[in-house]
Design a protein around this motif. Structure first.
Motif, short mmCIF file in Angstrom:
data_model
loop_
_atom_site.label_atom_id
_atom_site.label_comp_id
_atom_site.label_asym_id
_atom_site.label_seq_id
_atom_site.Cartn_x
_atom_site.Cartn_y
_atom_site.Cartn_z
N PRO A 12 0.69 -0.92 0.06
CA PRO A 12 -0.02 0.04 -0.12
C PRO A 12 0.91 1.32 0.11
O PRO A 12 1.72 1.34 0.39
CB PRO A 12 -0.77 -0.04 1.25
CG PRO A 12 0.31 -0.87 2.27
CD PRO A 12 0.75 -2.02 1.34
N THR A 13 0.26 2.44 -0.51
CA THR A 13 0.88 3.65 -0.38
C THR A 13 0.32 4.51 0.43
O THR A 13 -0.36 4.13 1.50
CB THR A 13 1.14 4.05 -1.84
OG1 THR A 13 0.15 4.34 -2.67
CG2 THR A 13 2.08 3.39 -2.53
N ARG A 140 5.92 -12.22 3.22
CA ARG A 140 7.14 -11.71 2.35
C ARG A 140 7.26 -10.42 3.03
O ARG A 140 6.69 -9.56 2.78
CB ARG A 140 6.84 -11.49 1.04
CG ARG A 140 7.98 -11.11 0.17
CD ARG A 140 7.65 -11.32 -1.33
NE ARG A 140 6.95 -10.47 -1.54
CZ ARG A 140 6.93 -9.27 -2.15
NH1 ARG A 140 8.17 -8.58 -1.78
NH2 ARG A 140 5.93 -8.18 -2.49
N ILE A 141 8.41 -10.17 3.75
CA ILE A 141 9.08 -8.95 4.17
C ILE A 141 9.27 -7.91 3.14
O ILE A 141 9.96 -8.10 2.21
CB ILE A 141 10.37 -9.03 4.99
CG1 ILE A 141 10.20 -9.98 6.17
CG2 ILE A 141 10.77 -7.77 5.57
CD1 ILE A 141 11.65 -10.41 6.64
N ASP A 142 8.36 -6.90 3.24
CA ASP A 142 8.34 -5.89 2.17
C ASP A 142 8.09 -4.51 2.83
O ASP A 142 7.30 -4.14 3.38
CB ASP A 142 7.21 -6.00 1.29
CG ASP A 142 6.96 -5.06 -0.07
OD1 ASP A 142 7.92 -4.23 0.05
OD2 ASP A 142 6.27 -5.17 -0.64
N ASP A 143 9.15 -3.83 2.72
CA ASP A 143 9.24 -2.14 3.46
C ASP A 143 8.25 -1.41 2.77
O ASP A 143 8.18 -0.27 3.25
CB ASP A 143 10.64 -1.68 3.58
CG ASP A 143 11.54 -2.42 4.70
OD1 ASP A 143 10.72 -3.23 5.50
OD2 ASP A 143 12.70 -2.37 4.73
N ALA A 144 7.96 -1.71 1.60
CA ALA A 144 6.80 -0.89 1.05
C ALA A 144 5.43 -0.99 1.59
O ALA A 144 4.76 -0.28 1.46
CB ALA A 144 6.91 -1.13 -0.62
N ALA A 145 5.27 -2.10 2.59
CA ALA A 145 4.01 -2.17 2.83
C ALA A 145 3.93 -1.49 4.48
O ALA A 145 5.11 -1.89 5.26
CB ALA A 145 3.69 -3.79 3.06
N GLU A 146 3.01 -0.77 4.79
CA GLU A 146 3.04 0.03 6.19
C GLU A 146 3.20 -1.00 7.20
O GLU A 146 3.82 -0.54 8.26
CB GLU A 146 1.64 0.58 6.13
CG GLU A 146 1.90 1.68 7.34
CD GLU A 146 0.37 2.65 7.09
OE1 GLU A 146 0.41 3.44 8.11
OE2 GLU A 146 -0.30 2.36 6.27
N GLY A 147 2.41 -2.29 7.04
CA GLY A 147 2.71 -3.03 8.31
C GLY A 147 3.99 -3.60 8.67
O GLY A 147 4.42 -3.48 9.65
N TRP A 148 4.83 -3.78 7.40
CA TRP A 148 6.05 -4.29 7.70
C TRP A 148 6.97 -3.19 8.01
O TRP A 148 8.28 -3.39 8.77
CB TRP A 148 6.69 -5.09 6.40
CG TRP A 148 6.27 -6.46 6.30
CD1 TRP A 148 5.45 -6.66 5.26
CD2 TRP A 148 6.76 -7.63 7.21
NE1 TRP A 148 5.73 -8.38 5.48
CE2 TRP A 148 6.12 -8.62 6.56
CE3 TRP A 148 7.69 -7.60 8.26
CZ2 TRP A 148 6.40 -9.83 7.10
CZ3 TRP A 148 7.77 -8.69 8.80
CH2 TRP A 148 7.37 -9.96 8.38
N ARG A 149 6.78 -1.98 7.37
CA ARG A 149 7.46 -0.78 7.96
C ARG A 149 7.50 -0.51 9.37
O ARG A 149 8.28 -0.31 10.37
CB ARG A 149 7.33 0.54 7.25
CG ARG A 149 7.63 0.38 5.95
CD ARG A 149 7.70 2.07 5.29
NE ARG A 149 6.37 2.54 5.25
CZ ARG A 149 5.39 2.47 4.58
NH1 ARG A 149 5.45 1.88 3.39
NH2 ARG A 149 4.20 3.22 4.81
#
Length: 213
Positions: A12-13, A140-149
């Motif tokens: 998400p953005t 999948r760890i993805d820093d573009a996703a707010e939850g993972w950030r």
């Protein structure tokens, strides 16, 4: 081919205001009945979303959510306009709850609590049965996703408070319990090994990291 649902949930953005309402924000020192009511309704809607996902996976309908939450569809649409907005809000809400539940704990206790919460999470375990591909994408760890950030920030901060590094290793360890169940004894044994493997963080670097977090 790009899947719009995956894009909304995991990459998400900014969600347009027309699609979903933000969580009510209360100015410090103030309280309103309307604000409290909105917060309770939103919480009920997300709980209903979680129950619906346990039954139908991410293929839920707005009617299912409204029924599970015990509200009228009009009330649901006042807060969320689409299924994708509901699911994205559910993911972030669950991550936030785990982060807040671990805040302030010693790093070993915080990591154990987070891992157990993921391993026992009813929505995740239901997705493992209903939609394993969705669960795999979520893990999948993805820093573009707010939850993972949010998760990364919390892990970095907790480790820095204990003068430890190795956030990426910790995140991968936590992601393994997101994907698969485990009992508390198994998690404790794995955590003991993980803690030994984490590198020490110089005091100066820890102070900078904590300020940045």
């Amino acid at each position: 081919m790009t899947d719009p649902l995956f894009d909304t949930l995991f990459r998400p953005t900014t969600v347009p205001a027309a699609i979903a309402s933000a969580a009510p924000v209360r100015v410090l020192g103030t309280r309103t009945r309307a604000g409290n009511s909105m917060a309770r309704t939103r919480a009920a809607l997300l709980e209903g979303t979680g129950r619906a996902v346990q039954v139908s996976g991410t293929k839920i309908t707005m009617s299912q959510v409204a029924t599970a939450a015990g509200v009228a569809k009009a009330t649901l649409y006042n807060h969320f306009r689409t299924r994708e907005a509901l699911l994205a809000a559910l993911v972030l809400d669950e991550v936030t709850a785990i982060v807040e539940g671990c805040a302030g704990l010693p790093v070993a206790d915080a990591l154990a609590a987070a891992a157990n919460a993921l391993a026992e999470h009813p929505v995740l375990r239901a997705l493992a049965e209903i939609e394993p591909a969705t669960l795999a994408e979520l893990g999948r760890i993805d820093d573009a996703a707010e939850g993972w950030r949010l998760a990364r920030t919390a892990v970095v901060s907790a480790l820095a408070a204990d003068l430890r590094g190795g956030a990426e290793l910790v995140l991968r360890w936590l992601a393994s319990y997101l994907l698969s169940p485990a009992n508390a004894e198994s998690i404790a044994a794995d955590l003991a090994i993980l803690l030994v493997a984490l590198p020490d963080l110089p005091v100066a670097e820890a102070e900078i990291t904590s300020l940045g977090a």
